[in-house]
Design a protein around this motif. Sequence first.
Motif: not given
Lengths: 474, 305, 417
Positions: C254, C279, C282-283, C285-287
Motif C-alpha cells: 500500500s 494484492i 486490490n490495494q 483499487a482501495e486507493q
Amino acid sequence: MSQIGVDQWVEQSDERRDRYSGWTAPARRAFDKLPTGWKLVGVLGAAAAFPLLVPQGEIRIGITVLLLAMLALGLNVVVGWAGLLDLGFVAFYGFGAYFYAIVASDQLPAHWPTWVAIPIIVAAAALLGALLSLPSRRLVGDYLAIMTLFFAQIFVELVRNFERLPFVSEDLDLTGGPNGIPGVEAWDLFGFQINSFKRHYYLLLILLVVLIAGLHNLNASRTGRAWRALREDTLAAEHMTTPVNKLKLLAFVVGAAIAGLAGSIFAAVQVGVFPNNFALPFLITIYAAVILGGSGSIAGVVLGAVAIGYIPELLRDPGKAGWLFYIGLAVMLVVTMKRWQPIAAVTIGLVVFGFVVRFVSSAIWDESIMGTANDTFISRFVDGWVLILGEQQDLITNYAFVVAIAGVLSVVVTRGWLRIATLIPTIYLAILVWENKLALQPSITRQLLFGAVLVVMMAIRPQGLLGTRRVEIT
Amino acid sequence: MEFFLQQTVNGLTLGSVYALLALGYSMVYGILKLLNFAHGEVYMFGAFAGYGVLTVLGGSSAPLVPIWLMILLMFVAAVVVSSTIGVALERFAYRPLRNSTRIAPLISAVGASFFLQAAALLLFTANSRSYDAPNLIAIQTGIPIGPIRVWMVRVMVIVTSAVLMILLTLWVNRTRTGKAVRAVSFDREAAAMMGIDVDKVIVITFLIGSALAGVGGVMVGLVFGRVFHLMGFVAGLKAFTAAVVGGIGSIPGAMFGGLLIGFAEAYTTGYISSTFQNLIVFALLVVVLLVRPRGLFGREELVKV
Amino acid sequence: MKKRSQWPKMVMLFVAMALVAAACGGDDDAGAGDDTTTTAAAAPAATTTATTEAAPATTMAPEPTTTTEMEMIPCVATIGFIGPITGPVAFIGEVQLNWMQYAVDVLNEELSTEISIVEGDNQFDTAQSATLAAQFVDNADMVATVGPAGSDNVDAAGAVFEDLDPDFSFVSPSSTREGIAATYTGMFRTVPTDADQGPTTADFMIAEGAAKVFLVDDQSSYSTGLSDSTTAALEAGGVEVITESVSQDTTDFSALVSTIPDDADFVYLPWQVAANGQIFANQMAEQGKTMRIFGSDGMDSEDFTTVGSLVAAFAPDIAGIAGSADLLAGFLAEYDDTNTFGPPVFAAVQVIIEATYRVCLTGQTPDRASVQAEIANTDLADSILGSPISFTSDGDLAEGQFFIFEIQEDGTKTLVG
C-alpha cells in the motif's frame, strides 16, 4: 537459576558418565581407553578415504559438510566460547565469497592471483569482524543479536541492490545484483588448479585439520580461558581485570576470518555466488550445526556439521527416508514401553488392530483398499494390512496426519494402559499416512522429518551431541 | 497532506499487525528468556484456519452466514488452532529444554518451524490462497478521514489490535493471573517459592501469545490477502525485530516497536525509496539501539554481584 | 535421575538405527527410484497399441510404424527433475513436478517408452541445485533432466554439468535470462527469453499511447532481467519509466501504491508471484488508482484476476487449441491447480522423451550423448504451447514469441496483441 547443589551435580557429571551401565558399557569403556591419537587417526583416515570410495555427488555433499564444519568452528569461537550471540556471522561468509568472486571473475578487468587474494580476503573479513564487534561494547544478549542480524540482512540487501545505490555509477557492476556472479575461477595455488570436487574436498580437509589444531591450542591458551570466563560471567570477568572489550573483538575477528576463508572456497566450489546463498536460512543451518553438536566443543560442532549436512541428504532418497521412518516408529515403541512384555503386547495388538480396521473398513467402503501400494520392500510388506486408499486420498490422509501427530504427542504424556491404548492406533495411523501420503511426496516429507529430528534430538540431549551440561547464569 | 495521511494509514495498519505478533514474542521472552522462532508458524496456521472457515462457509463471494458472524468465526477458529499449536510447542519442544542453555531451544524452535512449514505444505499445498476480502467487504466502504478514505477492513484491523492491546495491558496489570505472569517474568524461582504454579503461568503465556498471533494471521489475510506456507518466516522476523527494538519482554515496548517499524516502512517507501526500504529501516533501528541499548522500553537490569 | 540414564542409550540406539538405515537404504536404491516413477511399468507394451487412439492425441509425435513398435526392445531411461518443490516459491515447483509426472504418464503411454522420474528438490537454493546436478550425473540411468527453474540455479547446476559431463542435457522450463543457454553445452529451454518479452511488452504499451510507465520489479533474477530489457525498449520509444522495486517477501504494497503518480498510463509488474500482483491490484483499487496493470508471464495465472489488466504469455491461450486443451483437461482431472509454469514443463519432457525415443528407434540404447544430439535435432511442428519447438545452436527456442492478453469480466483472457 542457581538451585542448590546443581553446580556440584554438574561438576560430577563426568564421573557419573564414567560409570556406564547396560549392554553398551563395554564398548564405550573400550572406546574411552583408546588413546586420543588413535581416534583422531581413525576419523581422519576415514575422512581422507571418503572421496576415493564414493561417486561425485557424494563428494559434493562431503564438500558441503566440510564447509559447514569450518563455518561451525568459526561460529563456535564467537558463540560457544565467548558467548556472544552473533547473528551476522553469515555475512562474513558472504563477504569472503563475494570478494573472491569479484577478483576472480570477469566482474573486474584485473584478476588477482589466488595467493594474493586469499590473505587479503581473510584480513578484510577480520577487519569487518572487528568493526562489528564495536556495538558489542554497549549491547548485550539479544540486543547484540538483533544488531548483528541487521548486519546480515543489510549485507544481502546491499549485494542484491548494489548497482542501484544512488552514489554508484551506472557502469560499475560489482555484485551482479540478483543474478549473482557466475563463472568464478578456481583457486590456483602456484600453478596447481583446485578445480575438481576431489581437490576441493582435500583442500578443505587439510585446512580444517590445520584450523582444528589451531583452535584446540587457542582454546587451551590464556585467551581461551578468558573467553570462557567472559561467557560464564562477563561482570565477574571484568572485575578480575580481564580485558573484556579486547576479548570480544578478538572473538569476532577470529570468527570472521574463518568465515571469510570458507566463503572464498565456497565461491570457487560453486563456480559462482548468488545473494540467496547468504540469507538467513543458511545462518540457521550453521547455528543448528553448532548447537546440535554441542556448543563449545570442537569435536561436537564438527559432528554437528556432519549431522546437519548429511541428514537432509539421507532423507532425500525416499527409500532411505522410509527406513528411517519405520525405524523411528520402532524406537518410539521401544523407548515408550521399555520392557519386552508390553512391546510384544503392542506389536500383537497393532497387527490385530490393522487387520480388523481393514476388514471393517473394506466392508463399509470398498474404495478404502483400492489404491496401489508403493513399490518398496516395507510397503509391499504392509500392503494387505494397512489401508491403501483409492479415492479421497488427500482429504482422509490430511485428517489422519493431524490425528497421528496428536497421537504421537499424547503418547509422550500418557502413562500405563492409556499409553498402550494410544500407541496402537497412533502407530497404525502413522503407517497409513506414510504409505498413502508421505511416501508419495518425498521432498516435503524430507523437510518434515528433518524438523522432527531436530526437535527430538534437542529434547534428548539439550546440551548437544558432544556438549557438556552447564548451568547458565542469567 | 493527502499523501502523508495515506502513508500514515498504511503504516498504522502494517504496524498494528507487527505489534500483535511482537506481543506474543515479547511475552514468551519475558517469562522464559526464549526466542520462540516458531511463533511465525503459529501465525501462519491461524491465517489458514481463518481461510478454512471462510471456505467451508461458502467463500467470500457467496457467504452462507452474515459477514460479521463469518469474520467472528474466522477469528475464533484461528485463536483455537493457533493457541493449540502454541501450547503444544511449549509442552513438547520447549519444556524438555527449560533448564538448558539459552540458545538450545532456538534449534528446537527452528526444527518445529521446519516441521510446521512442511506440514502446511502437505495439508494445504503450495498454491497460495487468497481471502479475497474485497468481495466480503466492498472496497468502496470505509471511513473518510480528510481527503482520503480508509477501507473498513483497515479500520477493523487497527481497532481490533488497539482493543486487544488495551485488554492485554489491563489483564497483565489488574488480574491475579496477570500478576502471576509478571511475577514469573521477574524471577521464576522466587515466584515458584511464593506458591505460583510456574508451569501453568507459562502455558497461559503461550496460550495468549499464540492466540494474538492467530488473530494477526486472520487480519493479515483480510487486509493483504495472501496466505501461504512461508508467510510466517518474514513476519516472525519482523515481530522479533519489533520486540527487541521495543525492549524485549516489555509489553508496551512490543506495541511501539511494531508501530515504529510499520511507520518506518511506509514513510521510507513513500518519501525515499522502495528499493532501499529495508536498508533504511535497518539503519534507523541500528541508531535506535545505539541510543537506547535496551530498546525503547526495556528496563536497565540490575545485576546482583 | 533414573530416567536420565536412559538418554544416552536411546541416542546410541537411534544413531545405530540411522546408520543401519543408511546402509539398508543403499540396497534399496533401485526400489527407491521406482518409488517415484509414475508409470514405468504401468503401461506394458502389449496394451499400448490399443490405447494409442484413445490417448489424447499429440499430433506432433513422430508416428511410429506398428512393426517397429512390436520389434522394439523397451525404451527405458530415467529423467531427472530439479525444481523448488519446497521453499519460498514452492508453488512453482509443485506445479512443475505435477506437470512432469503427467507428461511422463501421457508420453510413456503414447510412445510405449518406459521413462521414469527422479525428483530433486532444490528449495530454490543454488547450492542444492549444484549437489543435485552432481548426484544426477552419478545416476548412470539418467539421460537428461528437466530444470532447474530460475537463472541463478541454472548457473549453479550448469557449472556442475559442464564440469562433470557436458553430454548431460538439462532442459529448463522457466529460465529466461538472455544468453545463458549459450554458456552451457547441455542447456536447452522451452521458454522464450527476456529479449523476446521485453520489446513485445514495450511495443504494446507504446502502441497504446503510453507516456509514463510505473515499473516495479521484485528483486529476483527473473524480474530484474525483464525490467532491464523492457525499460530499455520503453525509453527508446520515448516513454518515461519510473522504476521501483520491492523484495519478493513483501505482502503489503500500500505504501508503494500511494506513490504511483496519477498521470501514469501503465503499472508494469514483471513478477514471479502472481498472488502478490493481485494484492497490488486490490490495494490500487482501495486507493482509487485506476491505471492499467501490465503483468509479465509470471503473472499469467489464476491467482491474478484483475479485470482489464494485461498479461504477457509465451503461448497463445492453450485452452483454445484443440490438442493442448485436451492435455490441459487431462491434467486438471488429475491435479487441482495449474499456472503459467506448467505447460513448458510438458514441452520440456516431450523434447527429452521424444529424443530418447528417436535414439531407441535406431536400435541404440539411449545414452546422454545420443539423447543430447537428438534434443538438438528437435523439430516439433506443434507443441502444447501452440507453437513449433526447435532449438538454436545455443539451445534457445528458435521461434520465441509473446502474446498479450486482456483479462475479462468472466475470468477468461482475450488475445489483444
